[in-house]
Design a protein around this motif. Structure first.
Motif, PDB file in Angstrom:
ATOM      1  N   ALA A 134       0.869  -1.177   0.000  1.00  0.00           N
ATOM      2  CA  ALA A 134       0.000   0.000   0.000  1.00  0.00           C
ATOM      3  C   ALA A 134       0.912   1.235   0.000  1.00  0.00           C
ATOM      4  O   ALA A 134       1.721   1.411   0.920  1.00  0.00           O
ATOM      5  CB  ALA A 134      -0.909  -0.005   1.223  1.00  0.00           C
ATOM      6  N   LYS A 156      -0.395   4.418  -0.847  1.00  0.00           N
ATOM      7  CA  LYS A 156      -1.298   5.577  -0.916  1.00  0.00           C
ATOM      8  C   LYS A 156      -0.767   6.731  -0.062  1.00  0.00           C
ATOM      9  O   LYS A 156       0.136   6.538   0.759  1.00  0.00           O
ATOM     10  CB  LYS A 156      -2.683   5.144  -0.432  1.00  0.00           C
ATOM     11  CG  LYS A 156      -2.679   4.544   0.962  1.00  0.00           C
ATOM     12  CD  LYS A 156      -3.893   3.669   1.207  1.00  0.00           C
ATOM     13  CE  LYS A 156      -3.910   3.210   2.656  1.00  0.00           C
ATOM     14  NZ  LYS A 156      -4.928   2.198   2.898  1.00  0.00           N
ATOM     15  N   TYR A 193       2.633   6.771   2.365  1.00  0.00           N
ATOM     16  CA  TYR A 193       2.502   7.077   3.794  1.00  0.00           C
ATOM     17  C   TYR A 193       3.407   8.260   4.181  1.00  0.00           C
ATOM     18  O   TYR A 193       4.062   8.272   5.218  1.00  0.00           O
ATOM     19  CB  TYR A 193       2.824   5.852   4.658  1.00  0.00           C
ATOM     20  CG  TYR A 193       1.749   4.772   4.646  1.00  0.00           C
ATOM     21  CD1 TYR A 193       1.176   4.349   3.454  1.00  0.00           C
ATOM     22  CD2 TYR A 193       1.314   4.172   5.836  1.00  0.00           C
ATOM     23  CE1 TYR A 193       0.199   3.354   3.433  1.00  0.00           C
ATOM     24  CE2 TYR A 193       0.331   3.175   5.821  1.00  0.00           C
ATOM     25  CZ  TYR A 193      -0.215   2.778   4.612  1.00  0.00           C
ATOM     26  OH  TYR A 193      -1.176   1.801   4.590  1.00  0.00           O
ATOM     27  N   ARG A 234      -1.487  -7.141   1.622  1.00  0.00           N
ATOM     28  CA  ARG A 234      -1.390  -5.724   1.222  1.00  0.00           C
ATOM     29  C   ARG A 234      -0.854  -4.868   2.373  1.00  0.00           C
ATOM     30  O   ARG A 234      -1.543  -3.967   2.863  1.00  0.00           O
ATOM     31  CB  ARG A 234      -2.777  -5.178   0.821  1.00  0.00           C
ATOM     32  CG  ARG A 234      -3.565  -6.030  -0.167  1.00  0.00           C
ATOM     33  CD  ARG A 234      -4.900  -5.347  -0.503  1.00  0.00           C
ATOM     34  NE  ARG A 234      -5.699  -5.026   0.647  1.00  0.00           N
ATOM     35  CZ  ARG A 234      -6.594  -5.842   1.224  1.00  0.00           C
ATOM     36  NH1 ARG A 234      -6.817  -7.043   0.727  1.00  0.00           N
ATOM     37  NH2 ARG A 234      -7.263  -5.447   2.293  1.00  0.00           N
TER      38      ARG A 234
HETATM   39  C1  LIG Z   1      -4.462   1.187   3.623  1.00  0.00           C
HETATM   40  C2  LIG Z   1      -4.917  -0.162   3.244  1.00  0.00           C
HETATM   41  C3  LIG Z   1      -4.066  -1.271   3.400  1.00  0.00           C
HETATM   42  C4  LIG Z   1      -2.764  -1.192   4.142  1.00  0.00           C
HETATM   43  O1  LIG Z   1      -3.041  -1.117   5.519  1.00  0.00           O
HETATM   44  P1  LIG Z   1      -1.920  -1.130   6.662  1.00  0.00           P
HETATM   45  O2  LIG Z   1      -2.682  -1.221   7.911  1.00  0.00           O
HETATM   46  O3  LIG Z   1      -1.175   0.141   6.510  1.00  0.00           O
HETATM   47  O4  LIG Z   1      -1.051  -2.314   6.412  1.00  0.00           O
HETATM   48  C5  LIG Z   1      -4.508  -2.481   2.902  1.00  0.00           C
HETATM   49  N1  LIG Z   1      -5.718  -2.609   2.318  1.00  0.00           N
HETATM   50  C6  LIG Z   1      -6.568  -1.572   2.175  1.00  0.00           C
HETATM   51  C7  LIG Z   1      -7.885  -1.778   1.551  1.00  0.00           C
HETATM   52  C8  LIG Z   1      -6.206  -0.326   2.658  1.00  0.00           C
HETATM   53  O5  LIG Z   1      -7.063   0.696   2.551  1.00  0.00           O
END
Ligand SMILES: *Cc1c(COP(=O)(O)O)cnc(C)c1O
Length: 376
Positions: free
Chosen positions: A33, A35, A39, A218
């Motif tokens: 992730a 986004k 981070y 993820r």
């Molecule tokens: C942000 C997000 C992640 C990553 O989450 P973390 O807690 O930072 O590992 C995974 N899946 C989705 C759908 C997310 O929105």
């Protein structure tokens, strides 16, 4: 170079990626992730390092992030990356998904219909991810649309689904029974998608039993060195980020003199203060100084902890450096605000939040400096 610098260790991110990968089942792949600008650490640099470490799938929240990432990957010749967009596609953006080879996450039946219609019109088929809500009630096919997941009339039958995913609400609490509830929901709801790979776990889910790992995880926060909850013990991950800020003035106060907004700090004896060029506009939370309790945060100058002295202001902090010798003070031109002496989880706990908010709140004025094998 601005007066505040973030040192970001890309090798540590790569090591964390490999560590997280090694914690899952043999056949499980590991995505990332990235986004909110990776981070807060810089999406391009972070993603490049992760790609080099073997990561092939990247999740952004918004389509603009994904378009930028695709452009960055193209410049580097990193052609093998899948980029998925979590927010779900607006119909008007479907051509952009196609043009930039982005993978839409289909979050509700309207989006499935729009994509199916787009495909019929354009004659193109896009890889797409189906998101099924299993209890978070945020994004994905919810309780009220679960019966639309099956049946030949469903537009889903026309889509080229490359992944079916769901998201855990309580993965940062391993003992929370809601995890098991969501797992059972996911298993039941995906039974009719037997041949399609599944993704269920964020960082927290990786630390749950292997039955939570499925085909693709993820992680986000754990790649950047923090456990999902400040209270979780971190046995596995390397810290990634340190924050340094310039000391821009030193002054001496007599007993009884005050410092900062609201004159909250009063010198109880002759006191020496250092003014440091970082403040809440940079993401250094104002809550890290409490008038009643004094400086909560730990600032390090010349290898020694010094307390904050007075309110955190927009661009500046004041620290009490009376305990440092003249020589120590002369040799130091920077203060370390976040680093080995005071890590992300500690700063997050001290300001009553989670590491995610600390990282993504780090301001644009901070120069991001990359160390490690993949810095370019
Ligand atoms: C942000 C997000 C992640 C990553 O989450 P973390 O807690 O930072 O590992 C995974 N899946 C989705 C759908 C997310 O929105």
């Amino acid at each position: 170079m601005t007066s505040s610098q973030l040192h970001i260790d890309l090798s540590a991110i790569s090591d964390n990626y490999r560590t997280l990968h090694s914690l899952t089942r043999q056949t499980t792949k590991t995505a990332a992730a990235v986004k909110a600008d990776g981070y807060g650490l810089g999406m391009e640099a972070v993603s490049g390092a992760l790609y080099q470490a073997g990561c092939a799938t990247f999740f952004t929240a918004q389509i603009q992030e994904a378009i930028s990432l695709r452009a960055a990957f193209r410049d580097k010749g990193y052609d093998g990356a899948n980029i998925a967009v979590l927010e779900g596609p607006h119909t008007k953006d479907l051509a952009l998904y196609e043009a930039h080879k982005l993978t839409p996450v289909i979050n509700h039946p309207g989006q499935a219909e729009a994509l199916a219609a787009y495909q019929r019109r354009s004659g193109k088929r896009l890889a797409a991810i189906l998101h099924i809500d299993t209890g978070m009630n945020r994004l994905g096919y919810g309780q009220d649309t679960h019966d639309l997941l099956i049946g030949d009339n469903s537009p889903l039958a026309e889509l080229n689904l490359c992944l079916v995913m769901s998201h855990l609400a309580c993965a940062d609490e391993p003992e929370n029974e809601y995890n098991r509830f969501q797992l059972e929901q996911f298993q039941n709801l995906t039974a009719s998608f037997a041949s399609i790979p599944k993704s269920f776990s964020n960082s927290g889910g990786i630390f749950l039993p292997p039955s939570y790992h499925f085909d693709l995880t993820r992680p986000g926060i754990a790649l950047y060195g923090a456990m999902p909850d400040p209270a979780m013990q971190n046995k596995h991950l390397k810290p990634v980020v340190s924050w340094y800020a310039d000391i821009i003035q030193i002054r001496n106060l007599k007993k009884g003199e005050c410092a900062g907004y609201g004159a909250m700090f009063t010198a109880e004896a002759p006191t020496r203060l250092a003014t440091i060029a970082a403040g809440y506009a940079d993401g250094y939370a104002r809550a890290l100084y409490q008038p009643q309790k004094g400086g909560i945060a730990k600032v390090e100058i010349a290898g020694k902890h010094v307390p904050l002295a007075g309110r955190v202001s927009m661009d500046l902090l004041i620290a009490d450096v009376t305990s440092l010798s003249d020589a120590e003070l002369q040799s130091a031109n920077k203060a370390c605000l976040l680093g080995p002496h005071y890590g992300l989880p500690e700063m997050a706990a001290d300001r009553n939040t989670i590491s995610y908010e600390v990282l993504t709140g780090l301001g644009d004025r901070l120069t991001r400096l990359y160390d490690g094998a993949y810095a370019s």
